[in-house]
Scaffold this motif. Structure first.
Motif, PDB file in Angstrom:
ATOM      1  N   ASP A   1      31.888 119.706  -7.371  1.00 11.99           N
ATOM      2  CA  ASP A   1      30.771 119.105  -8.109  1.00 11.99           C
ATOM      3  C   ASP A   1      30.526 119.792  -9.457  1.00 11.99           C
ATOM      4  O   ASP A   1      30.190 119.124 -10.440  1.00 11.99           O
ATOM      5  N   TYR A   2      30.672 121.099  -9.505  1.00  8.18           N
ATOM      6  CA  TYR A   2      30.394 121.804 -10.757  1.00  8.18           C
ATOM      7  C   TYR A   2      31.323 121.344 -11.870  1.00  8.18           C
ATOM      8  O   TYR A   2      30.870 120.994 -12.971  1.00  8.18           O
TER       9      TYR A   2
ATOM     10  N   LYS B   1      33.204 118.635 -11.942  1.00  8.60           N
ATOM     11  CA  LYS B   1      33.020 117.203 -12.175  1.00  8.60           C
ATOM     12  C   LYS B   1      31.819 116.942 -13.071  1.00  8.60           C
ATOM     13  O   LYS B   1      31.916 116.208 -14.075  1.00  8.60           O
ATOM     14  N   ASN B   2      30.684 117.526 -12.749  1.00 10.36           N
ATOM     15  CA  ASN B   2      29.470 117.288 -13.531  1.00 10.36           C
ATOM     16  C   ASN B   2      29.578 117.858 -14.941  1.00 10.36           C
ATOM     17  O   ASN B   2      29.080 117.261 -15.906  1.00 10.36           O
ATOM     18  N   LYS B   3      30.230 119.008 -15.050  1.00  8.19           N
ATOM     19  CA  LYS B   3      30.417 119.614 -16.369  1.00  8.19           C
ATOM     20  C   LYS B   3      31.296 118.728 -17.234  1.00  8.19           C
ATOM     21  O   LYS B   3      30.989 118.471 -18.412  1.00  8.19           O
TER      22      LYS B   3
ATOM     23  N   LYS C   1      31.868 115.476 -16.929  1.00 10.02           N
ATOM     24  CA  LYS C   1      31.192 114.221 -17.253  1.00 10.02           C
ATOM     25  C   LYS C   1      30.144 114.418 -18.346  1.00 10.02           C
ATOM     26  O   LYS C   1      29.988 113.573 -19.234  1.00 10.02           O
ATOM     27  N   TYR C   2      29.452 115.533 -18.295  1.00  5.48           N
ATOM     28  CA  TYR C   2      28.445 115.822 -19.329  1.00  5.48           C
ATOM     29  C   TYR C   2      29.098 115.989 -20.698  1.00  5.48           C
ATOM     30  O   TYR C   2      28.612 115.442 -21.697  1.00  5.48           O
TER      31      TYR C   2
ATOM     32  N   LYS D   1      30.415 112.681 -22.085  1.00  5.44           N
ATOM     33  CA  LYS D   1      29.331 111.810 -22.528  1.00  5.44           C
ATOM     34  C   LYS D   1      28.632 112.336 -23.773  1.00  5.44           C
ATOM     35  O   LYS D   1      28.255 111.553 -24.675  1.00  5.44           O
TER      36      LYS D   1
ATOM     37  N   TYR E   1      35.997 109.478 -16.916  1.00  2.69           N
ATOM     38  CA  TYR E   1      34.590 109.623 -16.506  1.00  2.69           C
ATOM     39  C   TYR E   1      34.335 108.845 -15.214  1.00  2.69           C
ATOM     40  O   TYR E   1      33.734 109.357 -14.263  1.00  2.69           O
TER      41      TYR E   1
ATOM     42  N   ASP F   1      34.255 109.964 -10.248  1.00  7.28           N
ATOM     43  CA  ASP F   1      33.316 109.600  -9.189  1.00  7.28           C
ATOM     44  C   ASP F   1      34.032 109.014  -7.980  1.00  7.28           C
ATOM     45  O   ASP F   1      33.386 108.542  -7.041  1.00  7.28           O
TER      46      ASP F   1
END
Length: 258
Positions: free
Chosen positions: A69-70, A72-74, A76-77, A80, A105, A109
């Motif tokens: 998750d870390y 992935k979220n980093k 994607k941020y 974006k 992106y 998910d």
């Protein structure tokens, strides 16, 4: 960034990151250990390589079914909020690069239905021992090397480092293969000829660096084991230059003008 296209791995930085990631993964390191190593050299915020680093790392983890998750979220941020399409001067390439990142992106998910298999990383580990004497045939003549040091890397943090072999070259070339009995300190001095215009001889050790399995096999199949003569082990401090296996034979050929 040195880029030749808009795809994820169309730049040097991305390819270097891929190599580091896959090699560490192939040695058995956990994804946590790999991230710990890679994060040490992660680009700072707003660096031109920031988007490449996180998008490539996220894709590689996704590809092997290891995405956390870390990361992935980093990724994607960053995609974006700080995409790297601005690095492309051509407007058409900017649009295409943006589409590449947007596709990634969305992919992050999902779960990779066909996670890539991990291939073991080959790291050279020598079977040579200090004192071993080997013969190399060059143009029907024989050149002899003496193993005077072996540095084996065992620590996990350095598991990608190959073993280093330190050699001296006997200052003799023979037309017939010599036996171990011929190698007497009174008859032969361990010297190394230095490549230079004045052909001077120098007492220093060369370091051999084997890059991979193919180079190792191609070299080791051409050498002949003579025997072992005890010698003083030389440390890494004695090394002045390194040669790869694949160029050692040519180096010896030049040294002895064979």
């Amino acid at each position: 960034m040195s880029a030749w296209g808009i795809e994820l791995f169309d730049n040097d930085f991305a390819l270097d990151l891929k190599t580091d990631f896959t090699e560490m993964l192939g040695t058995g390191m956990t994804i946590g250990d790999i991230e710990e190593q890679l994060f040490k050299n992660a680009p700072v915020e707003a660096d031109e390589d920031e988007c490449i680093f996180w998008s490539v790392l996220a894709f590689l983890e996704w590809e092997y079914g290891l995405l956390n998750d870390y990361v992935k979220n980093k990724a994607k941020y960053i995609i974006k909020n700080r995409p790297d399409d601005k690095l492309f001067l051509d407007n058409q390439k900017k649009v295409k690069r943006k589409l590449v990142l947007e596709n990634l992106y969305r992919k992050l998910d999902t779960t990779n239905p066909k996670a890539k298999k991990i291939k073991p990383t080959f790291v050279y580990r020598t079977a040579w021992n200090v004192g071993d004497i080997y013969c190399i045939e060059i143009n029907k003549q024989y050149v002899y090397i003496h193993i005077v040091g072996v540095n084996r890397i065992n620590k996990k943090i350095e598991c990608l480092s190959p073993d280093y072999v330190y050699i001296k070259v006997f200052d003799i070339v023979s037309h017939e293969l010599l036996t171990i009995k011929a190698f007497n300190r009174k008859l032969f001095r361990l010297k190394y000829k230095k490549l230079s215009n004045d052909k001077k001889k120098n007492n220093y050790v060369e370091q051999i660096w084997c890059l991979g399995k193919r180079e190792q096999k191609s070299f080791e199949k051409d050498i002949i084991y003579i025997g072992n003569k005890k010698t003083k082990t030389l440390s890494t401090d004695s090394v002045s230059i390194y040669y790869q296996f694949k160029v050692l034979k040519q180096t010896l050929k030049n040294l002895f003008e064979l």
